[in-house]
Enzyme design. Structure first.
Site, PDB file in Angstrom:
ATOM      1  N   ASP A 280       0.869  -1.165   0.000  1.00  0.00           N
ATOM      2  CA  ASP A 280       0.000   0.000   0.000  1.00  0.00           C
ATOM      3  C   ASP A 280       0.912   1.223   0.000  1.00  0.00           C
ATOM      4  O   ASP A 280       2.108   1.127   0.279  1.00  0.00           O
ATOM      5  CB  ASP A 280      -0.926  -0.015   1.214  1.00  0.00           C
ATOM      6  CG  ASP A 280      -2.208   0.765   0.983  1.00  0.00           C
ATOM      7  OD1 ASP A 280      -2.214   1.640   0.103  1.00  0.00           O
ATOM      8  OD2 ASP A 280      -3.200   0.506   1.689  1.00  0.00           O
ATOM      9  N   GLU A 639     -17.100   9.976   5.336  1.00  0.00           N
ATOM     10  CA  GLU A 639     -16.545   8.656   5.613  1.00  0.00           C
ATOM     11  C   GLU A 639     -15.641   8.264   4.448  1.00  0.00           C
ATOM     12  O   GLU A 639     -16.010   8.403   3.285  1.00  0.00           O
ATOM     13  CB  GLU A 639     -17.644   7.613   5.818  1.00  0.00           C
ATOM     14  CG  GLU A 639     -18.625   7.477   4.661  1.00  0.00           C
ATOM     15  CD  GLU A 639     -19.597   6.310   4.826  1.00  0.00           C
ATOM     16  OE1 GLU A 639     -19.406   5.479   5.731  1.00  0.00           O
ATOM     17  OE2 GLU A 639     -20.549   6.240   4.031  1.00  0.00           O
TER      18      GLU A 639
END
Length: 896
Positions: A280, A639
């Site tokens: 990542d 979110e």
């Protein structure tokens, strides 16, 4: 694509030309055979070609290939390449593309064949975009063929902001959706991948966002094997995903990207993975700085490569040259990773003539095509989950006037979700309702912001194209330059300034890298006062954007903002205040110019609304209407991934509580107090505690972040043109108090499999406009030998008066033990049925689905008494369905 860029011939053709010039005595074909390197010979085995190419590279060149942006190697005619492309629910960040519902909405379809269509479409558009980019000598980020999707982390807690990117809380549903998505991305050609899928984030990654760079998860062996690993195993062993992304967090003391147990023992040894692992972004930095697992980036890079992470998203692996010279790692160890990476590129056909690679011939016209848009609408319709209906839906023809209310009624972000493609013609809920029921029959009021502390899009009611013009919005003049010279290339009325033009132009005749928009008209205050306004940029990566925004009111400049040239992902511009001492229209002019090489355009005009006044406007609209449709919920601006949001109920992209924010709750209560029927439509990426709506609303529809055709799909569902047949892929809890601590990764009392309380709406729940009955459930045997599959047959009939889709859910109940789920999904099917039609379903339950996991993490099939339930929800939730018992004879251990 940028104009006046040259077409770059393939490597193969370039070497053919060199070979033809090398000798005048040999034929060109013979010369090519004699001079062209082996790695450019498509007839040779891939491994031999990879070995030949990597064997020609210097150490520095090898290391340059181990970062997400791999550098060009001109002497070998290796072009630059970026491994980072996004395709979660549409090809993202590279111009217009088809936008499907967010991943959680895709899961709500419970439709595996449909998911395969979605993934196939995404890979088709990825190929078309890549080929077009190569034709224009573009090798940038987001134009590659390695797609960093799907996200198959288990959505264990509804507070996690990135749960919207997943397929929900269940390992089996996630596995089936993940497998078919990977297969659709990678294609079915025996020689070439269409694209390469990258399941992520391996593993045990599901919040909190605020601690992901430092968190160590001491997950139990049971939960690791029972919940967190199954979907990853399925996408690797069944779908043969050729890539995987390791996570930020550490597991049992070792960072995921330097975890030898996960990357070597499980992934490669147990599962037989042959592809490459990518980190990542900045996860290798976390190995040193976040987890303190290594003293510096050099050592962090070494331990990560040794564990099996082949490429870093970031520049950390540039330290590997020094690491080799320092004796920390050998060049032969570097070779392993480089060869894995080039194996992927060869298997994508990147070093072969395009004529030999069918996928390379996919035309650019496939991108954002009418057929793909039609599919997006179909998927959005199938993702709708009807949670309550007192009979008001479908809306009757007697309903003439509809109040459309709420912050999500006209929000682009709320149909896009995150990691989204860019829609060319987005249909917002307000637009969809107007198109379906007639614009003159719609009374719109924003009603409230999402939360009282944050701004929301300026509503159309404040804006008009000119004094006396009754139309809503502003006149937009679009220029193909940044200084507004000459005539605009087109003009239109924009009801909202809320645009996403990431790597895309606003319209025909405008260059996406340099354009200007001038909006003019009037602005009218809802009541006299001082109002904070601000602009939000849609994007700012890969940086270098130059954004200018000027605002004039009544001819006077009131705001001017220019972004720094190297600002990174900063999307908030300086706010300004308008002192409007009356409710008369005031002249407004907004000038926005964008000047960037490829990326970054898009602007949203926001304000801090007077909450009481907006709520009063909503009440007035409801009073004048036959019914109020209130669009509430969340936003990907609240979110999402590691966000700078810290207000009541939200922290860093996650939620601290799952109840509907107070501003929206009070709006619902006020509208309901009018006595008019209230239909609640939720747009959100995670479960909301909506107890009030369950008790008081006439109907509740869950629409998720529904994609480019979301507004159309919602309106058609409310009208009854389509039957809502989606099912919840997550549990909707009654409130935050029902949840364990967010940072507790134990599955105890989490998800339908282990939750002992009563949910608001359970996993797998969903209503329809018709009714179904399941009967004649038969098992292939009532005494099964451990290790053999079990076949389930049943009939499902539409016993209602209109067509609809039956979703058959099959649950297994195993002998009770401290580690056994209450029951677990082991099969499902979605079946379209006409009124009165019966269909036979036949489902094979694999042996692995009949197994359980012990406390020590060992998976086995155990002897004992079991039962199978077949119906339209979890057993016990409705009266629909049948249960059949059977026994398993003998025990059988299963591999990890």
């Amino acid at each position: 694509m940028p104009r006046k860029t040259r077409t770059v011939p393939s490597l193969y053709l370039r070497y053919a030309r060199l070979a033809a010039l090398a000798s005048v005595t040999l034929s060109s074909a013979a010369a090519m055979a004699q001079k062209a390197p082996l790695y450019l010979d498509p007839s040779q085995p891939v491994q031999a070609r990879v070995d030949d190419l990597v064997g020609r590279m210097t150490l520095e060149e090898k290391v340059s290939q181990m970062q997400n942006h791999a550098a060009a190697i001109p002497r070998l005619d290796v072009p630059e390449y970026d491994w980072w492309s996004e395709g979660l629910h549409g090809i993202a960040r590279s111009g217009y593309a088809t936008v499907f519902p967010q991943a959680i909405g895709l899961a709500a379809t419970w439709d595996v064949p449909l998911m395969h269509e979605v993934a196939t479409t995404i890979s088709t558009e990825a190929r078309a975009k890549h080929s077009e980019a190569v034709r224009h000598n573009i090798h940038s980020i987001f134009y590659g063929l390695d797609i960093w999707s799907p996200n198959i982390n288990i959505f264990r807690d509804p507070r996690w902001g990135r749960g919207q990117e997943t397929y929900g809380e269940d390992p089996f549903l996630t596995s089936r959706m993940g497998v078919t998505f990977v297969e659709g991305l990678q294609g079915d050609n025996p020689k070439y991948y269409k694209t390469i899928a990258t399941p992520k984030h391996y593993v045990v990654h599901s919040g909190p966002e605020s601690t992901r760079h430092v968190a160590n998860v001491d997950v139990s062996p049971h939960d690791l094997e029972d919940t967190y690993l199954p979907a990853f195993r399925a996408t690797i062993t069944e779908a043969k995903a050729d890539s995987i992304m390791c996570a930020y967090n550490a597991i049992d003391g070792e960072p995921a990207c330097a975890n030898t147990f996960l990357l070597k023992d499980v992934l490669r040894k147990d599962w037989g993975f042959k592809g490459y692992v990518t980190s990542d972004c900045a996860a290798i930095t976390d190995v040193a700085e976040g987890h303190k697992f290594a003293p510096d980036l050099e050592h962090a890079s070494v331990v990560s490569v040794r564990a099996g992470t082949d490429t870093s998203c970031g520049k950390e692996y540039s330290t590997l040259v020094k690491a080799v010279h320092d004796g920390l790692i050998s060049e032969s160890e570097i070779d392993i990773s480089v060869k894995r990476l080039f194996t992927a590129r060869f298997e994508l056909g990147m070093f072969d003539p395009p004529a030999d690679v069918a996928y390379a011939r996919i035309p650019f016209s496939e991108v954002d095509s009418p057929a793909h848009r039609e599919l997006a609408l179909k998927v959005s319709e199938k993702s709708m989950v009807l949670l309550k209906n007192d009979g008001i839906l479908p809306l009757k023809k007697s309903v003439k006037t509809i109040a459309v209310i709420g912050p999500n009624a006209a929000s682009l972000a709320a149909i896009e979700g995150n990691y989204n493609a860019i829609p060319s013609h987005p249909v917002l809920p307000l637009g969809g309702m107007g198109a379906k029921f007639g614009a003159t029959n719609i009374l719109y009021a924003q009603g409230s912001p999402y939360v009282s502390e944050l701004p929301v899009v300026v509503p159309r009611a404040l804006l008009h194209p000119a004094k006396g013009d009754k139309r809503f919005g502003l006149k937009g003049e679009y220029f193909n330059n940044i200084d507004f010279t000459g005539s605009p290339v087109f003009t239109r009325v924009d009801q909202f300034i809320d645009f996403d033009w990431d790597a895309a132009s606003p319209g025909p005749g405008t260059d996406m890298s340099a354009f200007g928009v001038r909006w003019t008209g009037t602005i009218t205050a809802p009541k006299p006062g001082s109002y904070p306004f601000m602009f939000k940029l849609a994007h700012c990566y890969p940086c270098g954007d130059a954004e200018n925004v000027r605002v004039f009111v009544d001819g006077k400049q009131v705001s001017y903002t220019q972004t720094p040239a190297k600002e990174f992902r900063s999307n908030g511009l300086e706010p300004f205040t308008l002192n409007l001492t009356d409710t008369k229209p005031h002249e407004l002019r907004i000038e926005y110019s964008h000047h960037a090489r490829l990326f970054g355009a898009g602007l949203t005009f926001e304000w801090m609304p007077p909450i009481d006044t907006e709520r009063e406007n909503a009440v007035e609209a409801a009073k004048k209407a036959d019914v109020a449709v209130v669009f509430v919920g969340l936003s990907p601006n609240l979110e999402g991934e590691e966000m700078n949001i810290h207000v009541e109920g939200f922290n860093g992209g996650d939620r601290t509580e799952i109840e509907l924010p107070d501003a929206q709750k009070h709006l619902l209560e006020a509208v309901a107090a009018t006595g008019k029927p209230v239909i609640v439509v939720m747009l959100n990426g995670s479960a909301l505690a909506m107890q009030w709506a369950k008790e008081h609303a006439a109907a509740v529809l869950e629409a998720w972040y529904p994609g480019e055709e979301g507004g159309t799909a919602i309106a058609e569902t409310l009208a009854g043109d389509t039957d809502p047949a989606g099912r919840l892929p997550v549990t909707f809890y009654e409130g935050t108090k029902q949840l364990p601590a967010f940072d507790d990764y134990s599955m105890a009392d989490r998800t339908y499999r282990y939750f002992k309380g009563t949910p608001l709406w359970g996993f797998g729940y969903g209503l329809s406009y018709t009714s179904f009955k399941w009967s004649n459930v038969k098992l292939s045997t009532n005494k099964l030998t451990a290790g053999e599959p079990l076949t389930v047959d049943a009939d499902v009939k539409n016993i209602g008066k209109r067509k609809g889709d039956a979703v058959s859910e099959i649950y297994l109940k195993a002998p009770a033990s401290p580690t056994t789920p209450i029951h677990a999904l082991v099969g499902f099917a979605r079946t379209p049925l006409e009124a009165g039609q019966m269909q036979h379903i036949h489902i094979v339950i694999r042996p692995r689905s009949l197994s359980t996991v012990a406390a020590d993490g060992k998976r086995s099939i155990q002897a004992g008494e079991y039962s199978i339930f077949v119906g339209g929800a979890q057993p016990g939730e409705t009266n629909e369905g049948e249960t059949k018992s059977f026994s398993i004879v003998g025990d059988k251990d299963l591999p990890r």
